[in-house]
Scaffold this active site. Sequence first.
Site: not given
Ligand SMILES: CC(C)(COP(=O)(O)OP(=O)(O)OC[C@H]1O[C@@H](n2cnc3c(N)ncnc32)[C@H](O)[C@@H]1OP(=O)(O)O)[C@@H](O)C(=O)NCCC(=O)NCCS
Length: 345
Positions: A302, A132, A272
């Site tokens: 993204n 990215c 980004h």
């Molecule tokens: C991926 C992301 C959105 C998840 O958000 P989060 O607040 O960290 O969520 P969590 O990882 O705590 O997950 C919470 C719960 O939601 C669930 N969950 C994950 N994806 C889900 C979806 N699409 N729909 C519903 N629930 C979902 C998980 O399984 C988890 O359930 P659990 O608590 O029963 O295990 C976040 O971590 C993120 O944006 N990270 C950076 C990703 C990124 O930018 N990557 C590219 C970088 S260039």
Amino acid sequence: MTSSAKPKFRNPRAKFNFQGRTCSIAGVGSYVPSKVLTNADLEKKVETSDEWITTRTGIKERRICAANEFTSDLATHAALRAMEKAQVTADQIDLIIVATITPDMPFPSTACLVQHKIGARRAAAFDLEAACSGFIYALEIAQQFIMSRTYDTILVIGAEKLSSIVDWEDRNTCVLFGDGAGAAILQNRPNSHGLLTAVMGADGEKADLLFMPGGGSRCPATAESVASRLHFLRMEGKETFKNAVQAMQIAAEEAMRRCEIDISRIKCVIPHQANRRIIDAVGERLGAKPEQLFVNLHKYGNTSAASVAIALDEAVESGTVKQGDLILLVVFGAGLTWGAAVIEW
Ligand SMILES: CC(C)(COP(=O)(O)OP(=O)(O)OC[C@H]1O[C@@H](n2cnc3c(N)ncnc32)[C@H](O)[C@@H]1OP(=O)(O)O)[C@@H](O)C(=O)NCCC(=O)NCCS
């Protein structure tokens, strides 16, 4: 010199005995495929909800390539638009750099395919892989060739067909990504500073936070690797999030420090577009006002290397950024990689 005549910023490139040329973006263009995939559509594919995706990421929809549409096609559309805006013809282009993690093929480079498609017969061409962060890495490399007078006109593209490496059965990742491309023509523009500075960084120790295990020399395609879903991207969301906020803040602050400016001098911060909460956290840490932050991820998700390139084009097209304004680009990606750039538009 009176205090009112004090320069608006310092050009870190203009060192003592500076013999190089400045490098400006003469035109930008972008392209996204026409097919829209909404959060409601995703509710039918995996166990998720529009409410979860919207509150956790800010994404409402993303664009997805048709089956016969590839990264080089997106890149070509974006390139032609940037060339038109910059009033540059294909035979003027000296070099094409395509930043991508989803090349049409492992080789030849997507840049070579774009070179052929736009008819830039004189141009050298190569791909760059910094996930990215690729667009800022590519801008910085291109700038070196312009400053050193090696080349006059360079086409830089960030282009991705991420839908080809997303695991559509993994709700943790499939809701986040989309396809698209953004392009810029770089040239010297007299009496303009253009790209003032670019910070680049990497931390390979954290390579396993966001990666695709299959398809490279470590794990070539086999029936087993495909069955094990190794040819899709994998991510540790929470750790990636934390690292992104910290690295983007540090890179942005370093870029502004080099130019001797603070955030109040920046007209538009183009981060980004990965997650609205990452954008807001970085904006807050930098002391940016909400109206300084450019956000379009609700429309595209993204798009990796294409992300800030598309956003830059939309910021210019919408009149958010005008000639003479200072722009701060700030990126983060797999690698880990990160970067920031200050540009006088
Ligand atoms: C991926 C992301 C959105 C998840 O958000 P989060 O607040 O960290 O969520 P969590 O990882 O705590 O997950 C919470 C719960 O939601 C669930 N969950 C994950 N994806 C889900 C979806 N699409 N729909 C519903 N629930 C979902 C998980 O399984 C988890 O359930 P659990 O608590 O029963 O295990 C976040 O971590 C993120 O944006 N990270 C950076 C990703 C990124 O930018 N990557 C590219 C970088 S260039």
